[in-house]
Write an enzyme that holds these catalytic residues in place. Structure first.
Site, PDB file in Angstrom:
ATOM      1  N   HIS A 220      10.384  20.056   5.292  1.00 36.44           N
ATOM      2  CA  HIS A 220       9.400  19.483   6.199  1.00 36.44           C
ATOM      3  C   HIS A 220       8.862  20.527   7.175  1.00 36.44           C
ATOM      4  O   HIS A 220       7.693  20.547   7.498  1.00 36.44           O
ATOM      5  CB  HIS A 220      10.058  18.327   6.978  1.00 36.44           C
ATOM      6  CG  HIS A 220       9.133  17.609   7.892  1.00 36.44           C
ATOM      7  ND1 HIS A 220       8.474  16.464   7.524  1.00 36.44           N
ATOM      8  CD2 HIS A 220       8.740  17.876   9.155  1.00 36.44           C
ATOM      9  CE1 HIS A 220       7.723  16.060   8.527  1.00 36.44           C
ATOM     10  NE2 HIS A 220       7.868  16.890   9.533  1.00 36.44           N
ATOM     11  N   HIS A 283       3.758   9.969   5.815  1.00 32.20           N
ATOM     12  CA  HIS A 283       4.965   9.349   6.347  1.00 32.20           C
ATOM     13  C   HIS A 283       5.479   8.376   5.302  1.00 32.20           C
ATOM     14  O   HIS A 283       5.506   7.170   5.509  1.00 32.20           O
ATOM     15  CB  HIS A 283       4.654   8.632   7.671  1.00 32.20           C
ATOM     16  CG  HIS A 283       5.676   8.894   8.730  1.00 32.20           C
ATOM     17  ND1 HIS A 283       6.068   7.958   9.644  1.00 32.20           N
ATOM     18  CD2 HIS A 283       6.401   9.999   9.008  1.00 32.20           C
ATOM     19  CE1 HIS A 283       6.986   8.485  10.447  1.00 32.20           C
ATOM     20  NE2 HIS A 283       7.199   9.708  10.087  1.00 32.20           N
TER      21      HIS A 283
END
Lengths: 948, 257
Positions: A220, A283
């Site tokens: 990430h 997300h």
């Protein structure tokens, strides 16, 4: 004292929430439930008497005209039904609590705490399993809520935290060492690098140090797969990102690109005085387990990216792209451990709408796609653009001695290990494991923080800013401090509740927080601004000059890492990638004599059908800059290709935004899939009156597994396509993001999503009022098709409707495409295009139908005039091919010569004209009609599926 | 004759249409200042320095306890005297969307302002949804609202989830409606979506007895330029956007006072 207050519709007035719930229950095909009522429940805690509680209930919690309340009487049971009371889990933020305390204070009553819940009263005759199904499917999500029973504690006590330094043994044996690494989500190579570092330092690591390394080195945060060294079928690629997408941007070297790939979003020049930035985030995993909260915080996060770009930008619009399973999926097909696509869709939509609407940011562009492989792993892309003065466009730089100021919401246990959760595959156990990795958003806190930050920016009170996102303070401070060094006193971080360890404070992903570098002499003024806006800001440490990351808790040193090791010590990933061409069966069915039914069916496909149900529930007009809205046409219900806004209200300059996404082609070839996505984003922009002149792109890769060579080969090919098309069109990528391992495991079966690339395009229009909409405008106008139609139906909606995939995915020929885009832009700039629409899924047939019913005007078309290489002899291929780089243009007869002169060297054909008769008539190659449909039929087919 | 018409655009946490409202007043010739509730309550700003009070749209305090409710209570309980005095001495007020909800829930509308709980409210749309769409508005004959002088018809976008006006029948007959939701022939309508929320009496806007306090659910500040209209690419829409007239009326009325 604790008072429980119930607020319900006044007698005789409708209970809309109850009615909506009853409809949702009916959607589940459950019988027996024949009434549903919804009651709001509030628990108030404080040293107050009943009269005070009644005052709060009457004056603050109840609408005197439409509602009534009662205090402390047990919830009414319907005669033959059940009652379910749903409350937030302990430790989960209740965003309404703060408002209740404020409203009570206005009434002169001091409360200690407040919680909210909802009581559902179901009437009828039904079984316990039915009740459980309703409860679990509709009433609560165990991630954040529970059904209250006698044992439930509404105001739980949080345990105190007693400091104890945790040091971690790094064992000598490699296998044992890797096991320790696994606990912290460090790969074998990474934990070996750490062991070497600590051996040299002659000490053990602390838990928070290993957490910091794991967060900073996570997919990430550093995109290690994209930066890996590849062996691609024998060809060495050292850092995929650098050698493809970033290389193209560097080579293009556009002077209007002010900040690319180095900040929280990409920045381009708007008008010399102002700059515009844009970022799109995903997300996915949080939205899979808690659709509402996951999607809301997804949007909240990308808004903070914009706030944290340069020296802060003001958000001007949002975009949203969703990929779900099909809404009509049978319950039996639903993999265990997953939420039904319909519930995910509804939850995600309302999460994004509630957050965006409350922030006052218009949601202007997006897409919704459906494929059952997204069921266990939906994709939720949220984008935000912002505007800032040119002087604030580039990342700031702090000086040693500047304070590290944490602003916004308080820190809790929410979202711990979010980045490591998001980097792993989902499984039927994810619901249980991910308890702490879902965050709860509070848009009003973010709105307050936004106002305070923009005011502080204009007074130039801070030297640098970034958002607290994935990895929490660990990433935010760790990255900011790279050039100087930083020390943080973790006990100074304001907490939502007691009991957090120093490590939890450091890696918490609680929402609505930003970190600023503030010269000490400016801090008081910053606090003053924050007080005025009702925002908390705390100095939690300072930037140093020792290039070290030092963390303290109550004067105990708990982390002492060299910035050089933190940011430079990660071993580069080495990966093998491979590519093999697809070989699907080619279709064998003959061309149907009439194509009406095929067209109607294509218009009704989930991917193609009207998304008005979603779009209308977003405020797309707030801020007052709307020029092209997402829905256009004579009834404002046609599908616009791109949105245009004027972010500076007294200027005519516009920002145009569009997107492209074609996961259906990725099974055949991800190179063509990626090229198609870029072409679609560019073509949508051109269709709406934009141009290639000042157009920038964003990439968002959502890949399946990246653990096998084929998937990695697919990734390499897609990245290469991005570089090639970016260079060919002269449209640089300015920002991007990837989300990998999007797959869902049930037992030993793994379902991977189709590899998906979202390309978003943002451009500047010197005159926003040169924009063009896609609806037919006038009877007798000419209809041109620009671009060549080829027999490219591999992965098309038409093949899919006939049960085939095929192998001929649409390619892009960038040179002729670029030339025709430039010519078309010149034509629209001169006002020659009355309407223009891009051809994408469903090809010419769908695009024609959309232009016709959006304009309320018919059309007569002749397929023999469609420009093509000459080898297509089937009407269905001409009508439904998805060849790229094609647009339909409506031109007034008076402008015919001018338009044809401008387009002269491009492939185009005059294929028909707009008619006042409200029918779409298409003549086939042999002269007979292959389609003859009234607009009402076409429009109904297109609107029906999502008329929820 | 007032030369400089000062407009206070009042925002609370969660207000989000303050900038475009200020912009509309500015091009209408007023001098707007965006003011935070905290400044008014803290006393650093006072209404007596202004001619017009504008309450913009948004989600004040998140609309957590009902649309506009918390800001309305704050104003009713902490600023009531200042507000009543402002109206008494001829001040003008406009409330848009959330601002309308606030004015209703303070009791300033339908007025006269009294410090008690109101008998009129704005509640959930019949559709059960927040919706953003353009609507047509027809004015009620002889409504004597200074803000809408000379405006018989208007188009403007709505963007709300709680815009349905509800009143006890006894109160309904004394409401001073200014605009109705209208159909394609500009006739009042109860039909969705032309009437987007199911408002009782199809009421979209109210004024008080003075005609100087005015509030509406649609957003005229989002139609001050022709290209904000959804139909501008299909037909000629006159400049400036028709919504601007409302702000010009307000500024002119303040100037006359």
């Amino acid at each position: 004292m604790i008072y429980r207050i119930e607020v319900m519709p006044a007698p005789g007035l409708p209970d809309r929430r109850g009615a909506a719930l009853l409809k949702d229950i009916a959607d589940l095909n459950l019988s027996g439930v024949n009434s549903a009522r919804v009651v709001e429940v509030y628990w108030l805690k404080g040293n107050i008497d009943r009269a005070a509680a009644e005052t709060i209930a009457r004056e603050a919690l109840t609408d005197p005209v439409t509602e009534t309340f009662r205090i402390d009487e047990p919830g009414e049971k319907t005669t033959a039904g059940r009652a379910v009371l749903v409350a937030h889990n302990p430790g989960v933020t209740d965003p309404v609590e703060e408002t209740i305390l404020k409203a009570a204070a206005d009434l002169g009553i001091a409360l200690e705490a407040a919680r909210t819940g909802r009581l559902y009263l179901l009437g009828g005759s039904f079984s316990r399993p039915t009740l459980d199904l309703v409860t679990n499917r509709l009433l609560l999500n165990p991630i954040v809520q529970h059904a209250v029973n006698e044992q439930s504690v509404i105001f739980g006590e949080n345990p105190a935290y007693h400091f104890q330094l945790r040091q971690i043994d790094l064992p000598d044996g490699d296998a044992a060492l890797c096991d320790v690494g696994k606990l912290f989500c460090l790969s074998p190579d990474e934990v070996r690098a750490a062991a070497e570092y600590y051996a040299k330092a002659g000490r053990k690591p602390t838990d928070v140090e290993l957490e910091t390394l794991a967060q900073s080195w996570s997919e990430h945060c550093v995109h290690k797969t994209f930066k890996a060294r590849y062996d691609f079928d024998g060809q060495v690629i050292d850092n995929l990102l650098k050698t493809t997408i970033a290389r193209a941007t560097n080579q293009l070297d556009k002077d209007w690109c002010l900040s690319v790939f180095v900040d929280n979003s990409g920045v381009i020049d708007f008008d010399g005085e102002n700059a515009v930035c844009f970022k799109v985030e995903t997300h996915n995993h949080p939205s899979a387990v808690e659709p509402y909260g996951g999607a809301a915080t997804g949007l909240g996060g990308v808004i903070r990216d914009v706030l944290g770009t340069g020296l802060a930008a003001r958000p001007i619009f949002n975009t949203d792209v969703f990929c779900f399973g099909e809404p009509d999926m049978a319950d039996e097909e639903l993999p265990p451990g997953t939420l039904h696509p319909r519930r995910v869709f509804k939850g995600v939509r309302s999460g994004v709408a509630d957050y965006g609407n409350r922030m006052g940011i218009p949601t202007v562009n997006g897409a919704v796609l459906f494929d059952n492989r997204y069921t266990g792993n939906p994709l939720v892309f949220c984008g935000t653009a912002g505007i800032m003065p040119a002087w604030a466009a580039r990342p700031g730089r702090q000086s040693p001695g500047d304070l590290i100021v944490l602003m916004g919401g308080r820190t809790g246990r929410d979202g711990i290990h979010g980045v490591t959760f998001s980097s792993e595959e989902l499984s039927d156990k994810s619901n249980e494991q991910s308890f702490s990795s879902v965050q709860i958003g509070n848009p009003i806190v973010e709105k307050r923080m936004t106002e305070a930050i923009l005011k502080a920016r204009d007074e130039r009170l801070f030297t640098r800013i970034t958002d607290v996102g994935g990895g929490g303070l660990s990433s935010a401070v760790g990255e900011m401090g790279e050039s100087t060094g930083a020390k943080v006193y973790l006990d100074r971080v304001p907490l939502k509740y007691s009991g957090l360890s120093y490590a939890e404070i450091w890696i918490s992903e609680s929402q609505e927080r930003m970190v600023l570098a503030v010269p000490p002499q400016n801090f008081d003024r910053l606090l003053e601004i924050c007080r005025g806006e009702g925002v908390e800001a705390t100095a939690i440490g300072e930037f140093t000059s020792d290039k070290k990351l030092k963390l303290y808790y109550d004067e105990n040193l708990v982390c002492d890492l060299d910035m050089e090791f933190l940011h430079g010590g990660r071993p580069q990933l080495e990966l093998r990638a491979s590519y093999k061409a697809a070989a699907f069966p080619e279709p064998t069915f003959p061309c149907p004599a009439r194509l009406d039914d095929d067209l109607l069916r294509l218009l009704s496909r989930w991917n193609t059908c009207a998304k008005e149900w979603v779009i209308r529930q977003y405020d797309h007009e707030v801020q007052g800059g709307s020029v092209l809205k997402p829905l256009v046409g004579h009834n404002s219900d046609g599908p616009g290709d791109a949105a245009v806004i004027r972010p500076v209200l007294d200027s005519g300059r516009g920002v145009i935004v569009a997107c492209g996404i074609n996961p259906a082609y990725s099974e055949i070839d991800t190179y063509r899939m990626a090229a198609s996505a870029i072409d679609e984003a560019v073509r949508n922009t051109v269709a709406a009156g934009g141009s290639l002149g000042r157009l920038a792109l964003l990439d968002n890769f959502c890949w399946g597994s990246v653990k096998d060579e084929q998937s990695l080969g697919a990734l390499v090919r897609a990245a290469q396509a991005c570089a090639d098309l970016s260079l060919a069109y002269g449209t640089p990528f300015i920002s991007g993001k990837d989300s990998l391992n999007n797959q869902f495991r049930v037992g030993d079966r793994v379902v991977s999503i189709p590899h998906t690339l979202l390309v978003s395009a943002i451009g500047i229009m010197p005159d926003a009022e040169r924009a063009v909409t896609m609806d037919f405008k006038g009877e007798g106008n000419l209809i041109y098709l620009v671009g060549e139609t080829k027999a490219e139906l591999g992965g098309s909606a038409y093949y899919a409707a006939h049960g085939f995939i095929g192998n001929s995915a649409p390619a892009v020929a960038p040179a002729p495409a670029k030339a025709s885009y430039q010519r078309l832009s010149a034509a629209t700039a001169r006002g020659l295009a009355r309407a223009c629409h891009d051809l994408s899924e469903g090809g010419l047939g769908v695009a024609l139908a959309e232009m016709a019913f959006a304009g309320g005007l018919g059309a007569r078309i002749n397929l023999s005039r469609v420009p093509q290489p000459g080898d297509i002899i089937r009407d269905d291929y001409l009508l439904f091919s998805e060849s790229n780089s094609r647009l339909l243009v409506e031109v007034a007869p008076a402008d015919r010569a001018d338009f044809e002169l401008i387009m002269e060297s491009s492939a185009f054909g005059l294929i028909g004209e707009v008619t006042s008769s409200p029918r779409l008539k298409v003549q086939g190659l042999n002269g007979s009609l292959v389609i003859d449909q009234p607009l009402t039929e076409l429009k109904n087919a297109w609107q029906r599926p999502l008329k929820w | 004759m007032v030369t400089e018409v000062r407009v206070m655009v009042l925002r609370a946490p969660g207000t989000n249409c303050d900038r475009e409202l200020a912009h509309a007043f500015e091009i209408a010739g007023g001098k707007p200042r965006i003011t935070h509730m905290n400044e008014l309550i803290g006393g650093s700003q006072t209404l007596s320095d202004y001619h017009i009070l504008g309450l913009p749209g948004g989600f004040s305090y998140g609309d957590d306890l009902g649309a506009g409710k918390v800001q309305a209570n704050e104003m009713r309980l902490r600023l009531f005297e200042q507000l009543a005095a402002f109206i008494d001495r001829g001040g003008l007020i406009i409330g848009i969307c959330n601002g309308f909800q606030v004015l209703i829930k303070t009791g300033i509308l339908p007025g006269p302002a009294r410090q008690e709980l109101p008998h009129v409210t704005l509640t959930n749309n019949d559709s059960g949804r927040f919706e953003c769409r353009w609507v047509k508005l027809s004015s009620t004959p002889g409504n004597r609202c200074v803000w809408t002088e000379g405006i018989e018809q208007l188009e403007a976008p709505v963007a709300h989830g709680e815009g349905k006006l509800v009143a006890a029948p006894s109160t309904l007959c004394r409401l001073r409606a200014v605009f109705y939701y209208a159909d394609n022939n500009w006739r009042p309508t109860a039909e969705y979506p032309a009437n987007p929320n199911g408002s009782v009496g199809n009421i979209a806007a109210l004024t008080d007895d003075t005609g100087r306090v005015f509030a509406l659910m649609p957003h005229p500040e989002r139609f001050v330029r022709a290209s904000q209209h959804p139909g501008w690419t299909r037909r000629n829409i006159e400049e400036p956007g028709a919504g601007l007239r409302i702000f010009q009326n307000g500024v002119d009325a303040a100037r006359r006072s």
